[in-house]
Design a protein around this motif. Structure first.
Motif, PDB file in Angstrom:
ATOM      1  N   THR A  43      39.459  25.944  45.008  1.00  0.00           N
ATOM      2  CA  THR A  43      39.280  27.236  44.358  1.00  0.00           C
ATOM      3  C   THR A  43      39.591  28.334  45.366  1.00  0.00           C
ATOM      4  OG1 THR A  43      37.567  26.263  42.953  1.00  0.00           O
ATOM      5  CG2 THR A  43      37.617  28.655  43.095  1.00  0.00           C
ATOM      6  N   TYR A  63      36.193  37.521  41.128  1.00  0.00           N
ATOM      7  CA  TYR A  63      37.108  36.528  40.548  1.00  0.00           C
ATOM      8  C   TYR A  63      37.290  35.313  41.451  1.00  0.00           C
ATOM      9  CZ  TYR A  63      38.730  39.546  36.771  1.00  0.00           C
ATOM     10  OH  TYR A  63      38.802  40.313  35.638  1.00  0.00           O
ATOM     11  N   THR A  64      37.426  34.155  40.809  1.00  0.00           N
ATOM     12  CA  THR A  64      37.899  32.949  41.487  1.00  0.00           C
ATOM     13  C   THR A  64      39.144  32.469  40.742  1.00  0.00           C
ATOM     14  OG1 THR A  64      36.470  31.516  40.153  1.00  0.00           O
ATOM     15  CG2 THR A  64      35.614  32.246  42.299  1.00  0.00           C
ATOM     16  N   THR A  74      44.017  29.642  36.359  1.00  0.00           N
ATOM     17  CA  THR A  74      42.773  30.080  35.739  1.00  0.00           C
ATOM     18  C   THR A  74      42.111  31.107  36.641  1.00  0.00           C
ATOM     19  OG1 THR A  74      42.478  27.910  34.735  1.00  0.00           O
ATOM     20  CG2 THR A  74      40.550  29.328  34.830  1.00  0.00           C
ATOM     21  N   ALA A  76      38.646  33.361  36.786  1.00  0.00           N
ATOM     22  CA  ALA A  76      37.328  33.419  36.165  1.00  0.00           C
ATOM     23  C   ALA A  76      36.434  34.402  36.911  1.00  0.00           C
ATOM     24  CB  ALA A  76      36.691  32.035  36.159  1.00  0.00           C
ATOM     25  N   ASN A  77      35.604  35.111  36.139  1.00  0.00           N
ATOM     26  CA  ASN A  77      34.549  35.942  36.697  1.00  0.00           C
ATOM     27  C   ASN A  77      33.354  35.891  35.762  1.00  0.00           C
ATOM     28  OD1 ASN A  77      35.130  37.688  34.588  1.00  0.00           O
ATOM     29  ND2 ASN A  77      35.754  39.395  35.873  1.00  0.00           N
ATOM     30  N   SER A  78      32.353  36.721  36.005  1.00  0.00           N
ATOM     31  CA  SER A  78      31.136  36.678  35.194  1.00  0.00           C
ATOM     32  C   SER A  78      31.379  37.083  33.738  1.00  0.00           C
ATOM     33  CB  SER A  78      30.067  37.584  35.809  1.00  0.00           C
ATOM     34  OG  SER A  78      30.553  38.909  35.918  1.00  0.00           O
ATOM     35  N   GLY A  80      34.116  36.139  31.973  1.00  0.00           N
ATOM     36  CA  GLY A  80      34.862  35.112  31.258  1.00  0.00           C
ATOM     37  C   GLY A  80      36.009  34.533  32.064  1.00  0.00           C
ATOM     38  N   THR A  81      36.901  33.864  31.345  1.00  0.00           N
ATOM     39  CA  THR A  81      38.020  33.160  31.962  1.00  0.00           C
ATOM     40  C   THR A  81      39.327  33.612  31.325  1.00  0.00           C
ATOM     41  OG1 THR A  81      36.615  31.235  32.373  1.00  0.00           O
ATOM     42  CG2 THR A  81      38.987  30.861  32.407  1.00  0.00           C
ATOM     43  N   THR A  82      40.326  33.801  32.170  1.00  0.00           N
ATOM     44  CA  THR A  82      41.677  34.116  31.711  1.00  0.00           C
ATOM     45  C   THR A  82      42.595  33.011  32.195  1.00  0.00           C
ATOM     46  OG1 THR A  82      41.252  36.489  31.837  1.00  0.00           O
ATOM     47  CG2 THR A  82      43.555  35.800  31.796  1.00  0.00           C
TER      48      THR A  82
END
Length: 143
Positions: A43, A63-64, A74, A76-78, A80-82
């Motif tokens: 990650t 974001y990760t 992918t 992702a953060n608090s 949601g996910t894109t």
């Protein structure tokens, strides 16, 4: 007979020149190929981001990122996910490129472009984009 001998020597010298010319050029795709396996493990986070020379790293602190080997990306953060896409290649000028497509929602939309790979290691990949006289930079670091 002398003309044929001169032609043969000329062809041999020309062949030797082209062989040396093309064998001495650095294969730019080597760095791109080595950056891909690095990114597809673990990650990642953005530790530096500049848009037109203005630092906007804080926009990505939550974001990760996961770069899958099938080209899926992918973020992702608090909230949601894109899911988007990425790939690396050498362009027709021999420059290493890294393309990201993560949609049109800020701040991820700032990542969606054609980047150049400045450097890569097992824990860090540095990208830049100098098109249109912008000074855009992005550094991913492995978590």
């Amino acid at each position: 007979m002398k003309i044929i001998a001169k032609q043969i020597v000329f062809i041999m010298l020309l062949s030797a020149f082209f062989a040396l010319e093309f064998s001495c050029k650095k294969d730019k795709s080597v760095e791109t190929v080595s950056a891909v396996p690095v990114l597809t493990t673990g990650t990642w986070s953005i530790v530096f981001m500049a848009d037109s020379g203005v630092t906007i790293t804080n926009e990505y602190q939550d974001y990760t990122f996961i770069f899958n080997s099938n080209g899926e990306l992918t973020a992702a953060n608090s909230s949601g996910t894109t899911v988007g896409y990425w790939y690396a290649e050498s362009d027709n000028h021999g420059d290493d490129e890294f393309r990201i497509a993560l949609g049109n929602v800020y701040p991820l939309s700032n990542l969606s472009r054609r980047w150049h790979i400045r450097s890569s290691s097992a824990t860090k990949v540095e990208l830049y984009d100098d098109e249109y006289n912008h000074d855009d930079k992005c550094t991913f670091q492995k978590l």
